[in-house]
Design an enzyme around this catalytic site. Structure first.
Site, short mmCIF file in Angstrom:
data_model
loop_
_atom_site.label_atom_id
_atom_site.label_comp_id
_atom_site.label_asym_id
_atom_site.label_seq_id
_atom_site.Cartn_x
_atom_site.Cartn_y
_atom_site.Cartn_z
CE1 TYR A 88 2.26 0.62 0.47
CE2 TYR A 88 4.45 0.25 1.40
CZ TYR A 88 3.56 1.03 0.66
OH TYR A 88 3.99 2.22 0.12
CD GLU B 212 1.83 3.09 -2.38
OE1 GLU B 212 1.95 3.39 -1.19
OE2 GLU B 212 1.15 3.77 -3.20
#
Length: 354
Positions: free
Chosen positions: A138, A229
């Site tokens: 991530y 993101e």
């Protein structure tokens, strides 16, 4: 109280700002590719035949797997269900006919997700090559009030909800502020974050991860992003680092600088009342109650909704006409409230003199 529950959603407009722009995954992928960020090959399709053609162009069926994704502005697509009964907005595709059938089940249908219980229309699907992953990571950059600038956030546990990771394993979330004046991420920050992600010095993919951070930050600055993101970022067995899914938001106040990206805004993904209100510089959010609210000033509006809730009522909307509202704006505000079939009464709470 009631207002606190929606404060985060209202924050940009409560300060008089424009709604930040959220774009579809395929647009985010195209944008990152232009900025030197590795992404899987992919094609967007608006019809089942286009989806079948995209499958062929991606080499599907020739020892290559393809993923088809519903293009809706909502998280949790894979676990969602279309109102026609078709389950899941993300599927593996191994045959051309399968690509056509899945697209037919998705296109023109509403996908119900955890984030959009009422459903959101799917007008496009995105077919992309499947990336085989050794690890899922991530990575994100966002504007952070706490640090007063961009914040680099990463976790070695990608591929799932980062909120779930934060709840179950908060030590696995790493955050490093980027100096607001920096035009690129300082070398020590890139190095530290690469190590946090498990890329030791000399590791095969370390340089590629640091390059990804650099290019992502350049895109973030160049395009006036408020959030970029990436989840998941794949580390492949060959040592490549590839972005497999992304959510990118852009500062609404920068529309005059970013006309090209704002021209790709998909109004079909937004509440038609909110879109109409924005044309008249009205700050409007539709809610699920039956008492329409017309107020001037965000604080007064939220206090009004609190009072309604405290007395057993349920607000149908947040509507701030602003301190300088014209007669035309007020008329449009009433039209918006009257167009909501759920509204049974309208409460006007205008503070004179502002």
């Amino acid at each position: 109280m009631f207002a606190q529950k929606i404060a985060k959603r209202l924050a940009p407009r409560a300060m008089g700002a424009t709604r930040n722009l959220n774009v579809h995954e395929y647009i985010a992928m195209e944008t990152m590719n232009k900025h030197g960020i590795a992404v899987p090959a992919g094609f967007v399709a608006k019809t089942p035949d286009e989806a079948a053609h995209a499958f062929t162009k991606l080499g599907g069926g020739n020892d290559k797997d393809v993923v088809i994704k519903a293009q809706v502005l909502s998280g949790g697509r894979g676990l969602g269900t279309f109102k026609n009964g078709f389950k899941g907005g993300v599927h593996m595709v191994t045959k051309q006919q399968e690509a056509r059938d899945f697209a037919e089940s998705m296109l023109g249908e509403e996908l119900v997700t955890k984030q959009n219980a009422g459903g959101i229309i799917c007008n496009k699907v995105y077919l992309m090559e499947r990336i085989y992953m050794r690890r899922e990571l991530y990575l994100s950059i966002l504007m952070d009030r706490g640090s007063g600038g961009p914040l680099l956030v990463a976790s070695p546990f990608g591929g799932t909800s980062i909120e779930d990771v934060a709840a179950s394993n908060p030590d696995a979330i790493f955050q490093i502020p980027i100096p607001i004046e920096a035009r690129e991420i300082p070398a020590d920050i890139k190095s530290k974050m690469a190590e946090n992600l498990g890329f030791e010095v000399g590791a095969k993919g370390r340089d590629k991860m640091e390059l990804l951070m650099n290019n992502l930050y350049k895109m973030f600055l160049d395009l006036d992003c408020t959030q970029a993101e990436l989840n998941p970022v794949a580390e492949t067995p060959e040592g490549d680092v590839v972005v497999c899914d992304a959510k990118v938001n852009f500062d609404g106040n920068a529309e005059f600088r970013q006309s090209e990206i704002f021209a790709r805004r998909d109004l079909s993904q937004e509440d038609v009342r909110e879109v109409e209100a924005s044309k008249y510089d009205l700050n409007y959010i539709g809610l699920d109650g039956n008492i329409g609210c017309m107020v001037n000033g965000a604080g007064l509006a939220m206090s009004t909704m609190d009072i309604i809730t405290l007395k057993g009522g349920s607000p149908a909307n947040f509507l701030d006409v602003g301190g300088g509202a014209t007669e035309n704006q007020v008329q449009k505000a009433f039209e918006l409230l009257n167009s909501d079939d759920n509204v049974q009464a309208i409460l006007v709470n205008i503070f004179g003199g502002i």
